[in-house]
Enzyme design. Structure first.
Site, PDB file in Angstrom:
ATOM      1  N   SER A 119       0.843  -1.195   0.000  1.00  0.00           N
ATOM      2  CA  SER A 119       0.000   0.000   0.000  1.00  0.00           C
ATOM      3  C   SER A 119       0.885   1.254   0.000  1.00  0.00           C
ATOM      4  CB  SER A 119      -0.967  -0.041   1.199  1.00  0.00           C
ATOM      5  OG  SER A 119      -1.987   0.930   1.061  1.00  0.00           O
ATOM      6  N   GLU A 220      -1.415  -2.976  -7.954  1.00  0.00           N
ATOM      7  CA  GLU A 220      -2.599  -3.340  -7.164  1.00  0.00           C
ATOM      8  C   GLU A 220      -3.201  -2.043  -6.645  1.00  0.00           C
ATOM      9  OE1 GLU A 220      -3.216  -3.325  -3.513  1.00  0.00           O
ATOM     10  OE2 GLU A 220      -1.552  -1.926  -3.356  1.00  0.00           O
ATOM     11  N   HIS A 284      -4.380  -5.559  -1.217  1.00  0.00           N
ATOM     12  CA  HIS A 284      -5.424  -5.400  -0.201  1.00  0.00           C
ATOM     13  C   HIS A 284      -6.433  -6.545  -0.322  1.00  0.00           C
ATOM     14  CE1 HIS A 284      -3.709  -1.369  -0.688  1.00  0.00           C
ATOM     15  NE2 HIS A 284      -4.141  -1.103   0.534  1.00  0.00           N
TER      16      HIS A 284
END
Length: 315
Positions: A119, A220, A284
């Site tokens: 992230s 992602e 995630h």
């Protein structure tokens, strides 16, 4: 099909493997989160490891886990602490870009060890790749993943990678329960780089942007509707980044319809004629598989495999 390149790609340096009974350091370089320290220590002890929690983990400065100074000091301290064998991030959120122009990359390079997160931690992966040159790991974080009771492949992928049970020529295991999609067939060799798509785009135009030349791009994201994914990919295309790639591995894009995403991926990458494989369970998602950033890999989108071309840790 993309042939193996005739020139030699310079691999990123592997890091020391996580030893049996090793010590894992926890830092919070981005956002804050409440840590159940007793639970975390017990979880690690049950797996044969001990835990060292750095001070900033217990701090909160609005949407940041402590001030920039606190978070930067913890990052440097975790790398220079000779007792710490690996570093895992508490959570993502936001905060790592604020540290990039203050990091002592020579200090990190001289004390290289496994560094794990995803992230917002993508900014650190990109910066370490460019300025320190050792392999880092896009993988689970302590709170949301390891202590969050995610499926067993999250844990096994994490420990197998760090312990050195995944070596050169290993096919990275992907759970059969989650089918992969060949968006564009072919084989590509290159360094696996990337992470969170929003963060990759946010660092474009800075000294810390992705070094995309000859790379296998991994992306992602979460909480971004399809049009925003389109905008982010278009940003990379207009910046000239996509044209430098050898292949693309698409991880979990949470909240986006998979059929619509596949259509967008085909539109974006068709003219580049590079292999694109989608649906890799990393990001995630549950499970959240560990990937070695900066490592040489072989992506075979047709056979839906990702193979390590180098050792990523040294025993």
């Amino acid at each position: 099909m993309t042939a193996r390149p005739t020139h030699t790609l310079c691999p990123h340096v592997p890091v020391p493997a996580l030893p049996p009974a090793g010590l894992i350091g926890v830092i919070a370089p981005a956002g804050p989160a409440a840590l159940d320290t007793d639970k975390a220590i017990a979880w690690m002890r049950a797996r044969g490891y001990s835990l060292r929690v750095f001070p900033g983990v217990y701090e909160k400065d609005g949407y940041l886990a402590g001030s920039d100074d606190v978070r930067l000091n913890d990052l440097h301290a975790a790398f220079t602490d000779r007792e710490v064998d690996a570093i895992i991030c508490l959570r993502g959120g936001y905060g790592t870009p604020r540290l990039l122009d203050r990091i002592d990359f020579e200090l990190l390079r001289n004390n290289a060890k496994p560094f794990i997160g995803y992230s917002d931690i993508t900014a650190l992966h990109l910066a370490i790749s460019r300025y320190a040159g050792f392999v880092t790991f896009h993988g689970p974080m302590l709170n949301a993943d390891l202590l969050g009771d995610k499926q067993k492949p999250t844990e096994s992928s994490f420990f197998n990678m760090l312990r050195g049970q995944v070596t050169a020529d290993s096919v990275l295991v992907h759970p059969a329960a989650y089918p992969l999609t060949t968006v564009s067939p072919g084989i590509a060799y290159g360094r696996l780089l990337g992470g969170n798509l929003s963060m990759i785009a946010a660092t474009m135009g800075t000294p810390y942007e992705i070094d995309a030349e000859g790379a296998i791009l991994f992306i992602e994201d979460i909480n971004e509707p399809l049009y925003r994914i389109d905008r982010l990919l278009t940003h990379l295309r207009l910046a000239g980044t996509l044209h430098k790639l050898r292949g693309v591995l698409v991880g979990d894009v949470a909240g986006v319809d998979t059929i619509a995403l596949e259509g967008l991926l085909k539109q974006t990458f068709a003219s580049l004629r590079i292999p694109v494989l989608a649906g890799w369970r990393s990001g995630h998602c549950d499970p959240n598989l560990t990937l070695p950033m900066g490592a040489l890999v072989r992506l075979d989108a047709g056979s839906k495999t990702l193979v390590l071309e180098q050792d990523v840790v040294i025993k």
